[in-house]
Structures are given as structure tokens and as C-alpha cells.
Design a protein around this motif. Structure first.
Motif, PDB file in Angstrom:
ATOM      1  N   PRO A 152       0.820  -1.217   0.000  1.00 10.24           N
ATOM      2  CA  PRO A 152       0.000   0.000   0.000  1.00 10.24           C
ATOM      3  C   PRO A 152       0.852   1.265   0.000  1.00 10.24           C
ATOM      4  CG  PRO A 152      -0.789  -1.565   1.637  1.00 10.24           C
ATOM      5  CD  PRO A 152       0.544  -2.059   1.173  1.00 10.24           C
ATOM      6  N   GLU A 153       1.822   1.326   0.950  1.00 10.35           N
ATOM      7  CA  GLU A 153       2.721   2.479   1.052  1.00 10.35           C
ATOM      8  C   GLU A 153       4.072   2.003   1.543  1.00 10.35           C
ATOM      9  OE1 GLU A 153       1.451   6.119   2.956  1.00 10.35           O
ATOM     10  OE2 GLU A 153      -0.639   5.463   2.855  1.00 10.35           O
ATOM     11  N   SER A 173       4.142   0.746  -5.021  1.00  8.06           N
ATOM     12  CA  SER A 173       3.265   1.246  -3.960  1.00  8.06           C
ATOM     13  C   SER A 173       1.976   1.757  -4.593  1.00  8.06           C
ATOM     14  CB  SER A 173       3.976   2.371  -3.188  1.00  8.06           C
ATOM     15  OG  SER A 173       3.096   2.999  -2.288  1.00  8.06           O
ATOM     16  N   HIS A 174       0.871   1.073  -4.320  1.00  8.15           N
ATOM     17  CA  HIS A 174      -0.388   1.386  -5.016  1.00  8.15           C
ATOM     18  C   HIS A 174      -1.306   2.339  -4.257  1.00  8.15           C
ATOM     19  CE1 HIS A 174      -2.286  -1.388  -2.203  1.00  8.15           C
ATOM     20  NE2 HIS A 174      -1.429  -2.329  -2.566  1.00  8.15           N
ATOM     21  N   ARG A 175      -0.960   2.667  -3.001  1.00  8.18           N
ATOM     22  CA  ARG A 175      -1.749   3.605  -2.188  1.00  8.18           C
ATOM     23  C   ARG A 175      -3.232   3.232  -2.157  1.00  8.18           C
ATOM     24  NH1 ARG A 175       1.428   7.648  -0.576  1.00  8.18           N
ATOM     25  NH2 ARG A 175       3.404   7.922  -1.683  1.00  8.18           N
ATOM     26  N   ARG A 176      -3.481   1.947  -2.232  1.00  9.64           N
ATOM     27  CA  ARG A 176      -4.824   1.356  -2.130  1.00  9.64           C
ATOM     28  C   ARG A 176      -5.777   1.840  -3.226  1.00  9.64           C
ATOM     29  NH1 ARG A 176      -4.564  -1.673   2.350  1.00  9.64           N
ATOM     30  NH2 ARG A 176      -3.335  -0.945   4.123  1.00  9.64           N
ATOM     31  N   ARG A 177      -5.223   2.272  -4.336  1.00  8.91           N
ATOM     32  CA  ARG A 177      -6.056   2.666  -5.478  1.00  8.91           C
ATOM     33  C   ARG A 177      -6.360   1.434  -6.325  1.00  8.91           C
ATOM     34  NH1 ARG A 177      -3.142   7.555  -8.473  1.00  8.91           N
ATOM     35  NH2 ARG A 177      -4.384   6.587 -10.147  1.00  8.91           N
ATOM     36  N   ASP A 179       4.771   2.775   5.293  1.00 14.51           N
ATOM     37  CA  ASP A 179       3.995   2.076   6.304  1.00 14.51           C
ATOM     38  C   ASP A 179       4.884   1.123   7.096  1.00 14.51           C
ATOM     39  OD1 ASP A 179       1.315   1.138   7.400  1.00 14.51           O
ATOM     40  OD2 ASP A 179       2.124  -0.733   6.615  1.00 14.51           O
ATOM     41  N   SER A 217      -0.999   6.234   6.934  1.00 10.79           N
ATOM     42  CA  SER A 217      -0.136   5.414   7.794  1.00 10.79           C
ATOM     43  C   SER A 217       0.546   6.298   8.821  1.00 10.79           C
ATOM     44  CB  SER A 217       0.897   4.660   6.944  1.00 10.79           C
ATOM     45  OG  SER A 217       0.261   3.796   6.033  1.00 10.79           O
ATOM     46  N   ARG A 264      -7.183   6.754   4.951  1.00 11.37           N
ATOM     47  CA  ARG A 264      -6.274   5.784   4.358  1.00 11.37           C
ATOM     48  C   ARG A 264      -4.851   6.317   4.485  1.00 11.37           C
ATOM     49  NH1 ARG A 264      -9.195   3.071  -0.910  1.00 11.37           N
ATOM     50  NH2 ARG A 264     -11.246   2.765   0.033  1.00 11.37           N
TER      51      ARG A 264
END
Length: 358
Positions: free
Chosen positions: A85-86, A114-118, A89, A233, A231
Motif C-alpha cells: 500500500p505504502e 506502492s499502489h496507495r490502495r487505489r 507504512d 499510515s 487511508r
């Protein structure tokens, strides 16, 4: 593998350094040098003295094995893709430490995205990594919707997806450790943070906590429950939700935070309202990130062996890539309760009114 007592003439200035030139210098076959420098399985048959001569000569002439030649020869890239995600984090960072530790020993490299939850990036990044010839994927704290085209291991994955091995913490045991600790201290009024829908652990952790609360006959008041929305960290994750609990007048002597970062934010919010941790409110975190032991107060938390989870994930992935073994869909990891300064028995002198805003 006959060798001279003294090495031959070294490469001339400007001459390219290759296995052949090293072989002429050492009077060894290029195959022998390749075995040593690539730490191939057959290297154990080569005397240690010879291995030392090869590595010393390679260092002297600054020779490195050709990655591309090795890849073409074995039809492997010796690299994997990792989705997180990051990168900032703490959870992902510690899992990555374990992944890296194992891959280095196996001569593998990894590419991280790192997709940053997208959702669009979770969909796109595996394709981009495959274009870079990765051999498999390790996916950390990310909700996958479908099977990926390569061998895949998911850390904190809770979905039964064909071709995916899930390395997961035993959430039921974690919930028992956290709530029984608070119960044995004397807490009967407990507030809870539920993880956001974007977190892969959120639903199962919540269901396990509620199940253990029922077993202990703890009343879970709706006003003492809050769901994380941000969303991020950073401690802001738990700061706002704890303010919300206090402002709505929730009656609690202990708080189970979704993770350590949220617990740190929660402690700041409690202190801002004049509440002491743990004398007025005990706080339990989750993960045991590196900063948990150094926060003031130090966090009582559920330790996930994050580095071990990374090592296990990398080992399973390489074994799957090599076709060495088959694995169940789920590989459980056992948690541990770490008791520090943020929990203590409730103080009867500090009534529940302390949890209500002035």
C-alpha cells in the motif's frame, strides 16, 4: 580443474574482463569460474582454495557475472514483484525486511510498487511488473480481486483465490490474547476501533474480536465502536476516531486500537482530553512495529512476527516458482501478546465521567 601454482598473465589495460580472461589468468575453465561466482549448486565440489582464488581474482579485476547472460541461459529473471500500500507504512516495511533477507540469500532481486490502495493501480501494477519479467508476486496487506498470472503469495490475505497462497496471522488467537489480557486486568467497558474496508485484515479481525467479546460476556456498546475512515499510515489514523468516541460520551476504561499507528494517535487524543494512559484508559495496539516499544507510554500490543512473515512469504514463493513443493491455501502465523506500559487495571477512583467531554 588443474591449476598452476602461480596465476598467468593478467588482462591487458582496456581488455574486456570475461570468464575467458579470468580463466586464462587462473588456468581454470570458465565453467568452474561461473559455478563459483554464481554460487551454483555444484560449487561445493570445488575445493575452497580454488573458490577463494576465483573470488579474489574477480575482485582484483572488478569482474561481475552478467545478469543478462545468466537470465538468458536459465530463462529466468531472478526477480519478483512486490505490491504494498505504502512504502512508508511500518507494517509493510518490516515485512519487506524479511522478504529482502531471504531473497538476498537466494540471489534474487525484487521490484516494489506502492499502489496507495487505489484499485486502478492494484490492477495495473502487476501487468507493469510482468513486463519487467518478474517470476512471481508477493502482495502485502492488499485486497486482491482475482488470480494473477504468476505464482503469488499474499501476506495478510483473507480471500480464497485460485493460485494464491495466503500467509496470515491467527486473528482468533490475537483477539483472545488482547481481550483476555484486558479482562484479567478487570476491564469490562471496552471501546473498539474497526479497520477501514480498504484493509485486508479489517473484517476478520473485527469478527474475531466480537466473537471473543461474546465469549467473555463483554457488552459491546455501539457508541463505544468506531470505524477508521482515513487511508493513511500516520497517527492521525486513530486520532480523529478517538476524539469521536470521547465527544459522543462513550463509556470505556480500555480501548483496542486497530494497529499501533492508530493506538499512538488514540493516546494523543485521550491526553488532549485530560485522560491519562493507562491510569484512566488502557490502550492495546496491534502489530508491534519498531516504534511501539519507544512510545511514551510504551505500547501493549499484539506482536505479528512481520519479518518472519516476509521470510515465509519469500520462501514459499520461490519454492512455488521452482516447482519444489505444494502448499495449502492458508499458512497461519501465530501472534504474541507483548505487555508494556499502556495497560493496567482500571482505577475505580476515575469514574466513567472522565471519558466524557466537558
Amino acid at each position: 580443474m588443474a591449476k598452476r601454482s602461480k596465476p598467468g598473465a593478467g588482462p591487458q589495460p582496456g581488455q574486456p574482463i570475461s570468464l575467458r580472461t579470468l580463466g586464462e589468468y587462473l588456468n581454470l575453465s570458465p565453467a568452474t569460474i561461473s559455478l563459483v561466482l554464481n554460487n551454483a549448486p555444484g560449487v561445493r565440489s570445488i575445493p575452497q582454495e580454488t573458490r577463494d582464488r576465483v573470488t579474489e581474482a574477480a575482485a582484483k579485476f572488478d569482474y561481475r557475472p552478467s545478469f543478462y547472460a545468466r537470465s538468458l541461459r536459465k530463462r529466468q529473471s531472478f526477480s519478483i514483484g512486490v505490491l504494498v500500500p505504502e512504502l512508508s507504512d511500518g507494517y509493510a516495511t518490516e515485512v519487506l525486511d524479511g522478504v529482502e533477507e531471504f531473497l538476498i540469500e537466494e540471489g534474487y532481486f525484487y521490484l516494489t510498487a506502492s499502489h496507495r490502495r487505489r484499485p486502478d493501480l492494484i490492477e495495473e501494477y502487476p501487468r507493469l511488473l510482468m513486463e519487467r519479467s518478474v517470476e512471481g508476486f508477493i502482495v502485502i496487506d492488499t485486497i486482491l480481486e482475482k488470480t494473477l498470472a504468476l505464482p503469488t503469495v499474499v501476506v495478510a490475505g483473507h480471500r480464497n483465490i485460485e493460485g494464491v497462497t495466503n500467509v496470515v496471522l491467527d486473528q482468533k488467537r490475537a483477539a483472545e490474547l488482547a481481550l483476555r489480557h484486558l479482562y484479567q486486568l478487570g476491564h469490562r467497558k471496552v471501546a473498539f476501533m474497526r479497520g477501514g474496508s480498504h484493509s485486508s485484515d479489517a473484517d476478520e479481525r473485527w469478527e474475531c474480536l466480537m466473537g471473543v467479546a461474546r465469549d467473555l460476556q463483554l457488552t459491546v456498546a455501539p457508541q463505544a465502536c468506531v470505524e477508521l475512515q482515513l487511508r493513511v499510515s500516520t497517527p492521525e489514523l486513530g486520532f480523529g476516531p478517538t476524539n469521536e468516541l470521547i465527544q459522543r460520551g462513550a463509556d470505556f476504561s480500555a480501548l483496542v486500537a486497530f494497529n499501533d499507528i492508530a493506538a499512538i494517535g488514540a493516546i494523543r487524543a485521550l491526553m488532549n482530553h485530560g485522560l491519562r494512559v493507562p491510569q484512566d484508559v488502557s490502550v492495546v495496539g496491534f502489530d508491534d512495529i519498531q516504534g511501539a516499544a519507544f512510545h511514551n507510554p510504551s505500547l501493549t500490543t499484539i506482536r505479528q512476527p512481520l519479518r518472519q512473515m516476509g521470510v515465509v512469504a519469500a520462501r514459499i514463493l520461490l519454492q512455488r516458482i521452482r516447482g519444489q513443493a505444494s502448499f495449502p491455501d492458508v499458512v497461519p502465523i501465530h501472534p504474541e501478546l507483548v505487555i508494556r506500559e499502556s495497560t493496567c487495571p482500571p482505577d475505580p477512583k476515575h469514574a466513567s465521567s472522565k471519558n466524557k467531554p466537558a
